[in-house]
Design a protein around this motif. Sequence first.
Motif, PDB file in Angstrom:
ATOM      1  N   LEU A  34      73.536  46.526  48.069  1.00  0.00           N
ATOM      2  CA  LEU A  34      74.948  46.659  48.421  1.00  0.00           C
ATOM      3  C   LEU A  34      75.821  46.944  47.206  1.00  0.00           C
ATOM      4  CD1 LEU A  34      75.147  43.700  50.978  1.00  0.00           C
ATOM      5  CD2 LEU A  34      74.995  46.137  51.490  1.00  0.00           C
ATOM      6  N   ARG A  35      75.246  46.786  46.008  1.00  0.00           N
ATOM      7  CA  ARG A  35      75.980  47.087  44.781  1.00  0.00           C
ATOM      8  C   ARG A  35      75.264  48.140  43.938  1.00  0.00           C
ATOM      9  NH1 ARG A  35      78.324  42.751  46.356  1.00  0.00           N
ATOM     10  NH2 ARG A  35      80.304  42.077  45.487  1.00  0.00           N
ATOM     11  N   ASP A  36      74.504  48.977  44.578  1.00  0.00           N
ATOM     12  CA  ASP A  36      73.761  50.026  43.875  1.00  0.00           C
ATOM     13  C   ASP A  36      74.721  51.164  43.530  1.00  0.00           C
ATOM     14  OD1 ASP A  36      72.079  52.197  43.155  1.00  0.00           O
ATOM     15  OD2 ASP A  36      70.426  51.326  44.290  1.00  0.00           O
ATOM     16  N   SER A  37      74.897  51.419  42.240  1.00  0.00           N
ATOM     17  CA  SER A  37      75.870  52.443  41.806  1.00  0.00           C
ATOM     18  C   SER A  37      75.449  53.851  42.198  1.00  0.00           C
ATOM     19  CB  SER A  37      76.072  52.359  40.287  1.00  0.00           C
ATOM     20  OG  SER A  37      74.836  52.546  39.602  1.00  0.00           O
ATOM     21  N   SER A  38      74.176  54.050  42.545  1.00  0.00           N
ATOM     22  CA  SER A  38      73.752  55.371  43.006  1.00  0.00           C
ATOM     23  C   SER A  38      74.144  55.598  44.470  1.00  0.00           C
ATOM     24  CB  SER A  38      72.231  55.530  42.857  1.00  0.00           C
ATOM     25  OG  SER A  38      71.534  54.750  43.818  1.00  0.00           O
ATOM     26  N   GLN A  39      74.549  54.528  45.148  1.00  0.00           N
ATOM     27  CA  GLN A  39      74.901  54.616  46.568  1.00  0.00           C
ATOM     28  C   GLN A  39      76.386  54.389  46.825  1.00  0.00           C
ATOM     29  OE1 GLN A  39      72.422  55.391  48.908  1.00  0.00           O
ATOM     30  NE2 GLN A  39      71.220  55.687  47.031  1.00  0.00           N
ATOM     31  N   PHE A  40      77.053  53.661  45.939  1.00  0.00           N
ATOM     32  CA  PHE A  40      78.470  53.351  46.118  1.00  0.00           C
ATOM     33  C   PHE A  40      79.209  53.665  44.821  1.00  0.00           C
ATOM     34  CE2 PHE A  40      76.060  50.483  48.910  1.00  0.00           C
ATOM     35  CZ  PHE A  40      76.594  50.851  50.141  1.00  0.00           C
ATOM     36  N   SER A  41      80.311  54.374  44.927  1.00  0.00           N
ATOM     37  CA  SER A  41      81.002  54.899  43.736  1.00  0.00           C
ATOM     38  C   SER A  41      81.613  53.806  42.873  1.00  0.00           C
ATOM     39  CB  SER A  41      82.091  55.890  44.170  1.00  0.00           C
ATOM     40  OG  SER A  41      83.022  55.258  45.037  1.00  0.00           O
ATOM     41  N   ILE A  60      83.986  44.936  53.950  1.00  0.00           N
ATOM     42  CA  ILE A  60      84.020  43.465  53.858  1.00  0.00           C
ATOM     43  C   ILE A  60      82.597  42.913  53.830  1.00  0.00           C
ATOM     44  CG2 ILE A  60      84.563  41.352  55.144  1.00  0.00           C
ATOM     45  CD1 ILE A  60      87.131  42.778  56.114  1.00  0.00           C
ATOM     46  N   GLN A  61      81.743  43.443  54.699  1.00  0.00           N
ATOM     47  CA  GLN A  61      80.355  42.981  54.727  1.00  0.00           C
ATOM     48  C   GLN A  61      79.623  43.334  53.429  1.00  0.00           C
ATOM     49  OE1 GLN A  61      79.534  44.626  58.971  1.00  0.00           O
ATOM     50  NE2 GLN A  61      78.101  42.949  58.679  1.00  0.00           N
ATOM     51  N   ARG A  62      79.848  44.553  52.948  1.00  0.00           N
ATOM     52  CA  ARG A  62      79.180  44.972  51.711  1.00  0.00           C
ATOM     53  C   ARG A  62      79.643  44.123  50.539  1.00  0.00           C
ATOM     54  NH1 ARG A  62      79.650  47.290  46.964  1.00  0.00           N
ATOM     55  NH2 ARG A  62      81.924  47.284  47.158  1.00  0.00           N
ATOM     56  N   PHE A  63      80.948  43.969  50.419  1.00  0.00           N
ATOM     57  CA  PHE A  63      81.525  43.304  49.257  1.00  0.00           C
ATOM     58  C   PHE A  63      81.272  41.805  49.282  1.00  0.00           C
ATOM     59  CE2 PHE A  63      85.104  41.411  46.895  1.00  0.00           C
ATOM     60  CZ  PHE A  63      84.994  42.104  45.692  1.00  0.00           C
ATOM     61  N   SER A  64      81.410  41.166  50.457  1.00  0.00           N
ATOM     62  CA  SER A  64      81.233  39.709  50.530  1.00  0.00           C
ATOM     63  C   SER A  64      79.769  39.311  50.419  1.00  0.00           C
ATOM     64  CB  SER A  64      81.825  39.162  51.830  1.00  0.00           C
ATOM     65  OG  SER A  64      81.179  39.692  52.964  1.00  0.00           O
ATOM     66  N   ASP A  65      78.850  40.171  50.904  1.00  0.00           N
ATOM     67  CA  ASP A  65      77.425  40.013  50.609  1.00  0.00           C
ATOM     68  C   ASP A  65      76.960  38.579  50.888  1.00  0.00           C
ATOM     69  OD1 ASP A  65      74.916  40.583  49.648  1.00  0.00           O
ATOM     70  OD2 ASP A  65      75.509  40.748  47.550  1.00  0.00           O
ATOM     71  N   VAL A  66      77.087  38.153  52.158  1.00  0.00           N
ATOM     72  CA  VAL A  66      76.970  36.735  52.500  1.00  0.00           C
ATOM     73  C   VAL A  66      75.593  36.145  52.182  1.00  0.00           C
ATOM     74  CG1 VAL A  66      76.997  35.113  54.442  1.00  0.00           C
ATOM     75  CG2 VAL A  66      78.812  36.795  54.210  1.00  0.00           C
ATOM     76  N   ILE A  67      74.511  36.914  52.380  1.00  0.00           N
ATOM     77  CA  ILE A  67      73.160  36.423  52.047  1.00  0.00           C
ATOM     78  C   ILE A  67      72.593  37.328  50.943  1.00  0.00           C
ATOM     79  CG2 ILE A  67      70.891  35.761  52.962  1.00  0.00           C
ATOM     80  CD1 ILE A  67      73.079  34.224  54.266  1.00  0.00           C
TER      81      ILE A  67
END
Length: 496
Positions: free
Chosen positions: A399-406, A359-366
């Motif tokens: 938080l949206r780096d494709s090398s870190q998250f599939s 939730i924290q990664r996806f919502s990316d509040v700041i």
Amino acid sequence: MDLTGLGTILLALVISILFIYSTWDKLYRKRNLPPGPTPFPLIGNLLQIKKGEMVKSLMEMGAQYGPVFTFYFGQRPVVILSGYQAVKEALIDQGEDFSGRGKMVSVDKIFDGFGVVFSNGERWKQLRRFSLTTLRNFGMGKRSIEERIHEEAQCLVEGLRKYNKRPTDPKNILPQAVSNVICSVVFGNRFEYEDLKFLKLLNQFSEIFTLMSSTWGQLQELIPTIMEYVPGPHQKINPIIERLLEFVAERVKINEASIDPNSPRDYIDCFLAKMLQDNENPTSEFNKRNLLLTVLNLFFAGTETVSSTLRHGFLILMKYPEIQGKLHKEIDTVIGHNRSPNIEDRSKMPYMDAVIHEIQRFSDVIPMNVPHTVIKDTTFRGFSIPKGTDVYPLLCTVLRDSSQFSSPEQFNPGHFLDESGSFKKSDAFMPFSTGKRICLGEGLARMELFLFLTTILQNFTLTSKTRFTESDIAPRMTGFANVPMDYELSFIPRVA
């Protein structure tokens, strides 16, 4: 046209060309800065920003110019860092060089380098050291603060039951509960959810978040010299902050009239005692202005970010009822219905832990982070960044780096689970930023998210008449903050 008139026109033209060339030279040929889009005089790279989509535009430019590029906010060059590796190298590997706080035009008129969030140098070091110690003394990361969150979570559950399954906007009650935790530390007491003065303050926090993230707020950051003279909603930000400061000042006066330096009741008392202790120290940064602005920093940050994250989370769990169902099952297995959740449960609840992280990664509040600045002439990846140059380490690109998250664009708790279903950490999980300027309240926020969300789901199923789409739950990626859409939901009591 006579020769005199023609001469006047030619002279004006030559002066204009010289001015444009001088400005251009100052803007664009300044040392060995990283590459980036070509700026224009006065407006910098404004034309490269799609209307109302500052964050998305910067992310796209990162794909075009690379992980380190220069972008002009008016005549001011700003270095943008994109992706996990570049942000890590700057904020961790060269953390001291990048430890300054950069300009934030929308609030700088009032904060002006004071308060723990927007200060630099010795002032920042003194205020941060004191704040960390004081917050720990009042239970940050300890059992005592857990008990405060637990008590507030129970108050929230009782408040939600009063809606009797009726649809409600979570903004009507959630910010009060979250804010009361930091209020108990900073002001020494909580507020009733129906307290009209308290509700007005929280609405003003939300309004600041929204205004700073709007198209007007984005323009204020991008072309501040021009926007200072342009009427619009952005002009309301400073007056709202002034009203919030008036509330803080009233609370400080109350403390001043009844303080016992040997028995501090809250953060304000501790700061006032430190002011008395350092009264004869000319290098001390413990003064009234830093007190007011630091308290406002803590009050604001401890309210709006966690509240926004939970509102994003509710929306996501209604979009994916199967995920909500798995959480209910884990809660029933580990905790049951006869006791309240505690922080020790987190280690036994890998799915809940993974969902909260996602939730924290996806919502990316700041998404843009709060701006940094380099505190000395710095060489970074072969480029020269002069002292005082502002830097935006884009958390959204980490938080949206494709090398870190599939599957970075999808909500997927599997990002934080290994093959056996155990919780898996990720170095790229940086919603609180990282390095020397990492959020003061990270530990408190993590505890709040777990205890509030787990307590709510232990007692309720979240439902809505609205069928939410992928577009509805996706963060807007516009300006300073990702504010979730307005929506209503019902809290349906679960049968034990």
